[in-house]
Enzyme design. Structure first.
Site, mmCIF file in Angstrom:
data_model
loop_
_atom_site.group_PDB
_atom_site.id
_atom_site.type_symbol
_atom_site.label_atom_id
_atom_site.label_comp_id
_atom_site.label_asym_id
_atom_site.label_seq_id
_atom_site.Cartn_x
_atom_site.Cartn_y
_atom_site.Cartn_z
ATOM 1 C CG ASP A 114 10.452 -2.197 -1.386
ATOM 2 O OD1 ASP A 114 9.203 -3.021 -1.373
ATOM 3 O OD2 ASP A 114 10.569 -1.475 -0.690
ATOM 4 C CD GLU B 214 5.955 -2.712 -3.715
ATOM 5 O OE1 GLU B 214 5.290 -2.852 -2.703
ATOM 6 O OE2 GLU B 214 6.691 -1.862 -3.507
#
Length: 563
Positions: free
Chosen positions: A282, A325
């Site tokens: 993330d 990401e």
């Protein structure tokens, strides 16, 4: 973690947290009902993976006894509280064959580590950490999601079904501060300024949003464990074991006891203990890239250790996989993400793939324009690496076809574009993304629409389309990882070929075909008299005069060799 087993890693004492270079790493036959074509033994390649991304709390409730914990009973904004989904729910759907029928060969699930206990208002009403991104304790699982035994069973069940497991991990921030969730020490985190995203520094050395303390991932300074974490471990009766494991990790790795190193240890424990196949990482661009290099290094050591301990459970010789990401990264950027004042190659920091935010826009173009573009980039700038394509996700407020008007076209684009594919839970069943009363990204996170799958004829039809395409993709690495070449503009027909060592896979696909009788040119790719299986209509055909004749009501054809 079994501390004795960690000693097996003694060989790695030479490693350290210093940056190191890595080697990247005749006529148509009649239709045969319920026919079976068994594909030749195929390799699994991450470059062409078909990944299913689900929010653990919103997918399937396998255990209603764990729905409420830590007195999380305050009223929340619409879709901002826990709804009961858990690890047992994922396992149940694996056992049912739901993922296999959909052609899924990897599952990415949102974080299941212990979340903050309190609620916080981000301006959309009270929210709890149902999504898994608000960590309180990286060393524990949140009981709302399940137990360590539940996680172990889920991973083993996935592996037995040939499905890899991607664990979503957060390293660059803790959960928000609440009345019952204290802030971490200032040696660990910064609580200001808030990121303005103007350049590298104002994207990395800042808090992503207000009240989301940012881990100082750029620092190698040694820090002490927070008092609140030590007290928590003591109350739970595991203080001594946690401290002993940390001593072993830092002795083996040579890392300084920095905040990022502690978290790296805690995250890679799940790889060592359960055989997690990869991480979806993330908020990559909001942390110092050296943290990702070290995370990959330590996860790879843990994965190799797990393989040695569990030789009968090893699926293949693929190394540990990381997909990042990097928000708003697009495939056209190649290997560099541009901050304005600095460009960073995250592929050189342990990532095999990055999530591609570009396909949702490209999806509005014609098929050949999309496929040719992606083939060209993946075979040049990104050769040896890949992207994970998506059309909808948990935090993209402008997805492709948000109102679910054309799920068939969405499936064609997502599952046939070169690169890995990310099916967001409910893409295959047109789960509603416009929930009345839900604000912001919450509208993207409704509970999985199992009732519609079971009862609505059109939903069943949509799902069947995704299943056929997904299964074809899973059976053929050529679809996602192969080279693309157009065979005919009208009708639109293309070929894909994948070769690795002694293995070769080749397929032909037709789209926007006329209904009824149609001829697909395959000259130069499949020779005359070659027997093929058309997987969409489940029909066997023979190549004649460089063409395949089909007669059905479908506008799509999926041609594969009969082995």
């Amino acid at each position: 973690m079994n501390k004795g087993l960690l000693l097996l890693l003694g060989f790695a004492l030479f490693t350290s947290c210093k940056e190191e270079k890595k080697t990247p790493s005749p006529e148509q036959s009649s239709t045969v009902e319920n026919s079976i074509v068994t594909p030749k033994s195929k390799p699994f390649v991450w470059e062409g993976a078909n990944i299913y991304f689900l929010l653990t709390d919103r997918f399937n409730n396998g255990d209603t006894t764990n729905d409420i914990n830590f007195e999380r009973t305050e009223e929340t904004g619409v879709l901002r509280g826990f709804m009961g989904g858990d690890l047992k729910g994922i396992t149940a759907k694996i056992e049912e064959g739901y993922f296999t029928k959909l052609g899924i060969n990897a599952i990415w699930f949102t974080p299941v580590v212990e979340q903050i206990h309190g609620a916080t208002d981000e301006g959309t009403g009270n929210s709890y950490g149902y999504h898994g991104y608000w960590t309180k304790d990286w060393t524990a699982l949140d009981p709302n999601f399940g137990t360590r035994d539940d996680l172990e069973v889920m991973v083993k069940t996935a592996h037995k079904n040939g499905i890899r497991v991607l664990m979503d991990v957060v390293l660059n921030h803790t959960g928000p501060v609440t009345e019952i969730d204290p802030v971490w020490p200032e040696e660990w985190v910064r609580t200001s300024p808030t990121c303005t995203f103007e350049n590298y520094e104002t994207t990395t050395a800042c808090t992503l949003v207000n009240n989301l303390p940012d881990i100082k991932t750029e620092s190698d300074e040694e820090v002490a464990l927070p008092d609140h974490l030590l007290a928590k471990w003591k109350e739970e009766g595991r203080l001594s074991s946690e401290l002993d494991e940390l001593d072993l990790f830092f002795k083996r790795s040579g890392c300084s006891r920095s905040s990022k190193a502690y978290i790296t240890k805690w995250l890679t424990d799940y790889v060592n203990d359960f055989g997690i196949d990869g991480f979806r990482v993330d908020t990559v661009k909001h942390a110092d890239e050296s943290a990702w290099s070290e995370l990959y290094k330590q996860a790879s050591i843990a994965f190799d250790t797990w393989k040695r301990k569990n030789p009968d459970a090893v699926l293949d010789d693929n190394p540990f996989y990381m997909v990042g990401e990097v928000y708003n990264y697009g495939i056209s950027s190649g290997r560099a993400y541009d901050f304005g004042d600095k460009k960073v190659d995250y592929y050189n920091a342990g990532f095999k793939s990055l999530i591609n935010f570009e396909l949702k826009t490209d999806a509005k173009k014609d098929y050949e324009t999309i496929f040719k573009k992606y083939n060209t980039l993946l075979q040049s700038k990104l050769y040896g690496k890949s992207v994970v394509n998506y059309l909808t996700s948990h935090d993209d407020g402008s997805p492709f076809d948000k109102e679910r008007k054309d799920p068939y076209h969405a499936a064609n684009v997502l599952l046939l574009t070169p690169g890995a594919s990310q099916v967001y839970y409910g893409d295959e069943s047109s789960r509603n993304l416009t929930i009345e009363g839900a604000q912001g990204d919450a509208t993207l996170r409704s509970y999985m629409n199992w009732n519609e799958i079971d009862s609505v004829p059109e939903t069943k039809k949509i799902l069947a389309h995704w299943q056929k395409l997904g299964t074809f993709r899973a059976n053929h690495p050529a679809v996602g990882a192969g080279t693309h070449k157009i065979l005919s503009k009208a009708p639109y027909v293309f070929e894909r070929t994948y070769t690795h060592k002694e293995y070769k896979d080749k397929v032909v696909v037709g789209l926007n075909l006329p209904k009824g009788k149609k001829f697909l040119p395959v000259k130069g790719f499949f020779g005359d008299a070659t027997k093929l299986h058309e997987a969409y209509s489940d029909t066997f055909v023979i190549v004649k005069n460089g063409k395949v004749e089909l007669e059905n009501e479908f506008d799509i054809a999926l041609l594969e060799l009969v082995e």
